[in-house]
Design an enzyme around this catalytic site. Structure first.
Site, PDB file in Angstrom:
ATOM      1  N   CYS A  84      11.264 -25.570 -11.266  1.00 54.70           N
ATOM      2  CA  CYS A  84      11.941 -26.793 -11.660  1.00 54.70           C
ATOM      3  C   CYS A  84      11.089 -27.424 -12.753  1.00 54.70           C
ATOM      4  O   CYS A  84       9.946 -27.787 -12.511  1.00 54.70           O
ATOM      5  CB  CYS A  84      12.060 -27.728 -10.451  1.00 54.70           C
ATOM      6  SG  CYS A  84      12.545 -29.385 -10.936  1.00 54.70           S
ATOM      7  N   LYS A 141     -12.596  14.123   9.230  1.00 53.55           N
ATOM      8  CA  LYS A 141     -13.655  14.731   8.422  1.00 53.55           C
ATOM      9  C   LYS A 141     -14.086  16.047   9.049  1.00 53.55           C
ATOM     10  O   LYS A 141     -14.228  16.111  10.277  1.00 53.55           O
ATOM     11  CB  LYS A 141     -14.885  13.803   8.363  1.00 53.55           C
ATOM     12  CG  LYS A 141     -14.594  12.444   7.777  1.00 53.55           C
ATOM     13  CD  LYS A 141     -15.802  11.511   7.846  1.00 53.55           C
ATOM     14  CE  LYS A 141     -15.426  10.163   7.241  1.00 53.55           C
ATOM     15  NZ  LYS A 141     -16.489   9.162   7.374  1.00 53.55           N
ATOM     16  N   LYS A 200      -2.582   7.681   7.029  1.00 55.96           N
ATOM     17  CA  LYS A 200      -2.362   6.227   7.021  1.00 55.96           C
ATOM     18  C   LYS A 200      -1.190   5.829   7.904  1.00 55.96           C
ATOM     19  O   LYS A 200      -0.167   6.514   7.944  1.00 55.96           O
ATOM     20  CB  LYS A 200      -2.153   5.733   5.578  1.00 55.96           C
ATOM     21  CG  LYS A 200      -3.468   5.819   4.790  1.00 55.96           C
ATOM     22  CD  LYS A 200      -3.329   5.324   3.386  1.00 55.96           C
ATOM     23  CE  LYS A 200      -3.355   3.825   3.281  1.00 55.96           C
ATOM     24  NZ  LYS A 200      -3.428   3.381   1.858  1.00 55.96           N
ATOM     25  N   SER A 216     -13.291   8.442  -3.359  1.00 55.39           N
ATOM     26  CA  SER A 216     -12.234   7.895  -2.527  1.00 55.39           C
ATOM     27  C   SER A 216     -11.737   9.036  -1.617  1.00 55.39           C
ATOM     28  O   SER A 216     -12.353  10.101  -1.584  1.00 55.39           O
ATOM     29  CB  SER A 216     -11.204   7.302  -3.482  1.00 55.39           C
ATOM     30  OG  SER A 216      -9.945   7.717  -3.199  1.00 55.39           O
ATOM     31  N   CYS A 271      17.708 -27.462  -9.332  1.00 50.48           N
ATOM     32  CA  CYS A 271      16.694 -27.742  -8.326  1.00 50.48           C
ATOM     33  C   CYS A 271      17.343 -28.334  -7.061  1.00 50.48           C
ATOM     34  O   CYS A 271      18.094 -29.307  -7.158  1.00 50.48           O
ATOM     35  CB  CYS A 271      15.673 -28.719  -8.897  1.00 50.48           C
ATOM     36  SG  CYS A 271      14.478 -29.273  -7.659  1.00 50.48           S
ATOM     37  N   TYR A 304     -20.071   4.267   7.715  1.00 47.95           N
ATOM     38  CA  TYR A 304     -19.459   5.527   8.160  1.00 47.95           C
ATOM     39  C   TYR A 304     -19.847   6.757   7.357  1.00 47.95           C
ATOM     40  O   TYR A 304     -19.335   7.824   7.603  1.00 47.95           O
ATOM     41  CB  TYR A 304     -17.934   5.397   8.188  1.00 47.95           C
ATOM     42  CG  TYR A 304     -17.341   4.751   6.946  1.00 47.95           C
ATOM     43  CD1 TYR A 304     -17.491   5.335   5.686  1.00 47.95           C
ATOM     44  CD2 TYR A 304     -16.628   3.561   7.034  1.00 47.95           C
ATOM     45  CE1 TYR A 304     -16.952   4.751   4.560  1.00 47.95           C
ATOM     46  CE2 TYR A 304     -16.079   2.968   5.907  1.00 47.95           C
ATOM     47  CZ  TYR A 304     -16.245   3.572   4.673  1.00 47.95           C
ATOM     48  OH  TYR A 304     -15.718   2.988   3.563  1.00 47.95           O
ATOM     49  N   GLU A 312     -12.281   9.419  12.763  1.00 47.67           N
ATOM     50  CA  GLU A 312     -12.751   8.023  12.800  1.00 47.67           C
ATOM     51  C   GLU A 312     -11.610   7.084  12.441  1.00 47.67           C
ATOM     52  O   GLU A 312     -10.596   7.515  11.919  1.00 47.67           O
ATOM     53  CB  GLU A 312     -13.862   7.832  11.743  1.00 47.67           C
ATOM     54  CG  GLU A 312     -15.026   8.764  11.933  1.00 47.67           C
ATOM     55  CD  GLU A 312     -15.968   8.749  10.726  1.00 47.67           C
ATOM     56  OE1 GLU A 312     -15.820   7.879   9.847  1.00 47.67           O
ATOM     57  OE2 GLU A 312     -16.839   9.624  10.682  1.00 47.67           O
ATOM     58  N   LYS A 332      -9.920   4.351  10.034  1.00 48.52           N
ATOM     59  CA  LYS A 332      -9.991   4.007   8.625  1.00 48.52           C
ATOM     60  C   LYS A 332      -9.972   2.485   8.553  1.00 48.52           C
ATOM     61  O   LYS A 332      -8.970   1.843   8.848  1.00 48.52           O
ATOM     62  CB  LYS A 332      -8.813   4.597   7.857  1.00 48.52           C
ATOM     63  CG  LYS A 332      -8.892   4.348   6.373  1.00 48.52           C
ATOM     64  CD  LYS A 332      -7.849   5.174   5.646  1.00 48.52           C
ATOM     65  CE  LYS A 332      -7.913   5.045   4.143  1.00 48.52           C
ATOM     66  NZ  LYS A 332      -8.184   3.738   3.597  1.00 48.52           N
ATOM     67  N   ASP A 392      -9.968  -1.196   7.090  1.00 46.29           N
ATOM     68  CA  ASP A 392      -9.260  -1.721   5.931  1.00 46.29           C
ATOM     69  C   ASP A 392      -9.993  -2.929   5.340  1.00 46.29           C
ATOM     70  O   ASP A 392      -9.667  -4.076   5.611  1.00 46.29           O
ATOM     71  CB  ASP A 392      -7.834  -2.102   6.342  1.00 46.29           C
ATOM     72  CG  ASP A 392      -6.942  -2.293   5.136  1.00 46.29           C
ATOM     73  OD1 ASP A 392      -7.371  -1.939   4.024  1.00 46.29           O
ATOM     74  OD2 ASP A 392      -5.821  -2.797   5.308  1.00 46.29           O
ATOM     75  N   ASP A 395       0.841  -1.199   0.000  1.00 44.99           N
ATOM     76  CA  ASP A 395       0.000   0.000   0.000  1.00 44.99           C
ATOM     77  C   ASP A 395       0.877   1.250   0.000  1.00 44.99           C
ATOM     78  O   ASP A 395       0.593   2.230  -0.663  1.00 44.99           O
ATOM     79  CB  ASP A 395      -0.883   0.039   1.260  1.00 44.99           C
ATOM     80  CG  ASP A 395      -2.032  -0.945   1.153  1.00 44.99           C
ATOM     81  OD1 ASP A 395      -2.053  -1.707   0.174  1.00 44.99           O
ATOM     82  OD2 ASP A 395      -2.880  -0.956   2.066  1.00 44.99           O
ATOM     83  N   CYS A 432      10.975 -34.855 -10.535  1.00 48.52           N
ATOM     84  CA  CYS A 432      11.417 -34.215  -9.289  1.00 48.52           C
ATOM     85  C   CYS A 432      10.609 -34.800  -8.115  1.00 48.52           C
ATOM     86  O   CYS A 432       9.381 -34.642  -8.059  1.00 48.52           O
ATOM     87  CB  CYS A 432      11.201 -32.711  -9.391  1.00 48.52           C
ATOM     88  SG  CYS A 432      11.638 -31.808  -7.908  1.00 48.52           S
ATOM     89  N   CYS A 475      16.048 -32.205  -7.048  1.00 46.11           N
ATOM     90  CA  CYS A 475      16.361 -33.231  -8.046  1.00 46.11           C
ATOM     91  C   CYS A 475      17.555 -32.871  -8.912  1.00 46.11           C
ATOM     92  O   CYS A 475      17.980 -33.674  -9.738  1.00 46.11           O
ATOM     93  CB  CYS A 475      15.140 -33.510  -8.920  1.00 46.11           C
ATOM     94  SG  CYS A 475      14.769 -32.156 -10.036  1.00 46.11           S
TER      95      CYS A 475
HETATM   96  S1  IVH Z   1     -15.471   8.285   4.299  1.00 49.25           S
HETATM   97  C1  IVH Z   1     -16.744  10.759   0.646  1.00 49.25           C
HETATM   98  N1  IVH Z   1     -14.723   7.003   6.442  1.00 49.25           N
HETATM   99  O1  IVH Z   1     -11.221   4.432   2.696  1.00 49.25           O
HETATM  100  C2  IVH Z   1     -15.939  10.068   1.660  1.00 49.25           C
HETATM  101  N2  IVH Z   1     -14.007   6.153   4.333  1.00 49.25           N
HETATM  102  O2  IVH Z   1      -9.099   5.276   0.816  1.00 49.25           O
HETATM  103  C3  IVH Z   1     -16.327   8.679   1.830  1.00 49.25           C
HETATM  104  N3  IVH Z   1     -12.702   4.074   4.494  1.00 49.25           N
HETATM  105  O3  IVH Z   1     -13.195   4.769  -0.177  1.00 49.25           O
HETATM  106  C4  IVH Z   1     -15.390   7.873   2.620  1.00 49.25           C
HETATM  107  N4  IVH Z   1     -12.780   3.888   6.683  1.00 49.25           N
HETATM  108  O4  IVH Z   1     -13.608   2.736   1.409  1.00 49.25           O
HETATM  109  C5  IVH Z   1     -14.653   7.056   5.090  1.00 49.25           C
HETATM  110  N5  IVH Z   1     -14.192   5.968   8.437  1.00 49.25           N
HETATM  111  C6  IVH Z   1     -14.132   6.002   7.104  1.00 49.25           C
HETATM  112  C7  IVH Z   1     -13.446   5.025   6.348  1.00 49.25           C
HETATM  113  C8  IVH Z   1     -13.393   5.146   4.956  1.00 49.25           C
HETATM  114  C9  IVH Z   1     -12.357   3.348   5.560  1.00 49.25           C
HETATM  115  C10 IVH Z   1     -12.337   3.719   3.119  1.00 49.25           C
HETATM  116  C11 IVH Z   1     -13.391   3.956   2.081  1.00 49.25           C
HETATM  117  C12 IVH Z   1     -12.765   4.934   1.131  1.00 49.25           C
HETATM  118  C13 IVH Z   1     -11.318   4.627   1.318  1.00 49.25           C
HETATM  119  C14 IVH Z   1     -10.408   5.723   0.866  1.00 49.25           C
END
Ligand code: IVH
Length: 685
Positions: free
Chosen positions: A424, A288, A312, A83, A406, A225, A113, A115, A117, A34, A430, A409
């Site tokens: 191999c 946010k 991140k 995103s 190998c 979320y 909040e 994030k 995964d 990532d 083998c 073998c």
């Molecule tokens: S808000 C318009 N809140 O992270 C904004 N996204 O890399 C909408 N994600 O596409 C997203 N935790 O899939 C938001 N607490 C959180 C999140 C979150 C994970 C993901 C989500 C987003 C991606 C961006």
């Protein structure tokens, strides 16, 4: 940098990002970490800022990565599914806060909040009932995964409480908790299927299965979320989440309203460690702007909102010396370099081995025995060596030599065209590969023959068995000549060999041990093609048309059937009486549907492709759209509303899966429990 060089670098980065996005979102098997992916994206953004005339609308910086997959119906998002901008640097979080403050010029708060995964999901509730679930797709249209989402335990089919809007959308993440992830990977390893690299890949792979029962078994979990503005009425992000929770929707409590950058940094610092105690994976913090009104003022770009940013976490790593390097040969012949390390703790687990992936990566790193290396455990099961710490290189460090023959073998090793895999080629000579294939063939999820690795070793050493077909000519007298075999053991073993003749084609195909063909893929291939002969004759294109089959799998299957030894083995196994076609096929071929034109819509207890294949086997014709020539619409769960409307308009009958099954010879199609999900047509129309 000169413009010429910028043009070249931009092209390289776009290609790298596009290819890795596909691997990440579609194949669920990214090659870049990532961190490296994000760095490539940031470099591309910087170059496009510097040379704005080189920016094009379809640059990966301008659009979200697409997860659209074959085998799903797509539907448009009401509000684009965006995103988030992301960074690994606190000072960029400070820049974000300063920018927001200078635009808003008033007091405001942040909702911070976790994030999560996993993989993004958009749920649509109408009159309190879950109507549709879409993946992010390309942000504009998503894959309709409703049938699967209905089987995720913590997603309510119906809302509780009061005051929810009559029609609204809510977005969040589908996750696979660590516990479910570990269980799934244990099962996959036992079945010799490739394990998922991390819970995120496992979650998105599972969400895109064509089998809702299997999805239910996988233990997925959801956290929500975001309610798109316009979808419901609320003044702040925090209030939106409180309301959602009051309607019975799964929302995390791990959030905090922050008033200053110091409070944000506090929250980040706390979760950087505390997240290790969570039962699911998180990869950062989302910050946010809390007030909806101010979110609106800040607006969005084509790709992400300007009112939110993600910080991140860096993957955890440690630095430790390499003691030695092993080269392991797998049953498919692939040789993998594995470093033995001075044991070290990373995220609470003791790490003593780490993969070096392949020869070209090893050469690139110039790794030497005695080197101190950076080891990362970023959610992946097998820790990875990311770099050599050159400042600590001892004078006597020995350069690693990837073997040219190998280790088992002695055959000269080959390198695949793209240089990624060394293998191999001596597949028939083998010992590791021969025994590996036999062990796989006998396995419980394959032919279920009563023998483990020790028996295989014995049979192989005695010269009795070389390929699976040899198992079928073993006799009792022969077995009794071996050490430790008694009458009863030999009989039981031979009974299980005999019983394996009735194992179905799907499992026989899995038992063959074609590279990358695990249990699920074998099932899809068997159902799609119906027989090994049809599979053998399939072109690459035919193979790619199967759901769950991507380039890598298609290529591997195609090559398997171009190898003389494999074809010979299959013909011997056929001679032994194994099942190489689906019984259902033989039973079903008829002309029940001759002259009928059928449109299929929605999800069924079998995949849509299988349903189409069934229609054809019964003499019917498939069509993609409803017209006056349509004989009937076969509607599964969540059929397309447009198609339904057209049927009503033209007076064309609509059949549920159960009604359709009743038209066919008994046993041709048995709708399973999965098909009993709420449908629009519970009775025959
Ligand atoms: S808000 C318009 N809140 O992270 C904004 N996204 O890399 C909408 N994600 O596409 C997203 N935790 O899939 C938001 N607490 C959180 C999140 C979150 C994970 C993901 C989500 C987003 C991606 C961006």
């Amino acid at each position: 940098m000169e413009k010429r060089d910028a043009i070249k670098r931009i092209a390289e980065l776009r290609e790298l990002i596009r290819e890795n996005s596909r691997l990440y979102y579609v194949e669920n098997a990214p090659v870049l970490s990532d961190y490296d992916f994000d760095q490539a994206m940031h470099e591309l953004e910087a170059l496009e800022r510097e040379w704005p005339e080189l920016l094009v609308a379809d640059s990966p910086t301008q659009r979200v990565g697409s997860d659209l997959a074959r085998g799903f119906v797509q539907a448009p998002h009401r509000y684009p599914m965006l995103s988030l901008g992301n960074t690994y640097s606190i000072s960029e979080i400070e820049d974000f806060a300063r920018r927001a403050a200078s635009i808003l010029e008033t007091d405001f708060t942040y909702c911070c909040e976790l994030k999560f995964d996993g993989t993004a999901i958009c749920l649509h509730y109408r009159d309190g009932k879950l109507q549709q679930a879409l993946t992010r797709g390309d942000g504009v249209v998503g894959d309709d995964v409703t049938a699967n989402v209905l089987r995720i335990a913590n997603i309510p089919h119906e809302l509780s409480g009061s005051g929810y809007p009559a029609d609204f959308e809510i977005r969040g993440e589908i996750l696979m908790p660590y516990e479910a992830f570990d269980r799934l990977n244990l099962e996959r390893e036992a079945a010799e299927e490739p394990p998922f690299a991390n819970p995120r890949n496992a979650a998105s792979g599972s969400l895109k299965l064509q089998n809702p029962d299997e999805v239910a078994r996988r233990g997925l979990w959801c956290t929500l979320y975001h309610i798109p503005e316009g979808s419901a009425d609320f003044g702040t992000q925090d209030e939106a989440l409180r309301l959602a929770a009051s309607w019975g929707l799964p929302v995390s409590d791990h959030r905090r309203i922050c008033r200053s950058i110091e409070e944000i940094e506090d929250f980040i610092g706390y979760w950087d460690t505390a997240r290790r105690e969570l039962p699911y994976a998180t990869d950062g913090i989302v910050i946010k702007v809390n007030e909806t009104l101010y979110q609106r003022t800040l607006g969005m770009t084509a790709k992400s909102p300007r009112w939110a940013v993600a910080y991140k976490f860096k993957a955890e790593e440690a630095v430790t010396p390499v003691l030695s390097i092993d080269y392991q040969v797998g049953r498919t012949g692939a040789v993998t370099p594995v470093a033995n390390l001075e044991p070290v703790f990373i995220s609470g687990t003791r790490v003593r081995r780490a993969t070096l992936n392949n020869a070209s990566q090893m050469a690139q790193m110039d790794i030497r025995v005695g080197d101190w290396v950076h080891v990362e455990k970023g959610g992946e099961i097998i820790p990875k060596i990311t770099a050599v710490e050159l400042s600590k290189r001892p004078a006597d460090a020995v350069p690693a030599q990837f073997p040219t023959v190998c280790p088992d073998c002695g055959a000269p090793l080959s390198r695949e065209a793209d240089g990624a895999v060394t293998y191999c080629p001596n597949s028939t000579g083998c010992p590791t590969q021969i025994k590996g294939r036999l062990i796989h063939f006998l396995g419980r999820k394959a032919m279920n023959i009563l023998a483990g690795p020790a028996t295989v070793e014995q049979l192989y050493q005695a010269g009795f068995v070389h390929t699976p077909a040899d198992l079928y000519s073993l006799g009792k007298e022969q077995l009794l000549r071996l050490d430790g075999w008694k009458d009863r053991a030999a009989e039981r073993f031979l009974e299980s060999v005999a019983a394996s003749r009735s194992v179905g084609f799907e499992r026989v195909l899995f038992a063959l041990g074609i590279r990358y063909v695990g249990e699920t893929t074998a099932r899809s291939l068997a159902r799609h093609f119906g027989s090994v002969d049809a599979l053998r004759d399939a072109s690459l294109e035919d193979l790619l048309a199967v759901s769950d089959v991507g380039d890598i799998v298609a290529q591997s299957v195609y090559e398997y059937f171009r190898n003389e030894n494999n074809l010979l083995e299959i013909s011997r196994l056929k001679g032994c009486g194994l099942q190489f076609s689906l019984e259902r096929e033989a039973a079903a071929v008829s002309d029940e549907l001759a002259g009928k034109t059928i449109v299929i819509s929605g999800n069924f207890s079998i995949s849509r492709e299988e349903m189409k294949a069934l229609v054809e086997r019964l003499g019917g014709r498939n069509s993609g759209s409803v017209s006056s020539k349509t004989s009937f619409l076969l509607a599964g769960t969540r059929p397309g509303p447009e198609k339904l409307r057209k049927c009503e308009e033209l007076g064309i009958p609509v059949l549920s899966e159960a009604a359709f099954a009743a038209l066919l010879p008994e046993g041709t199609l048995k709708p399973q429990a999965a098909a009993a999900e709420p449908t629009l047509f519970d009775e025959e129309p």
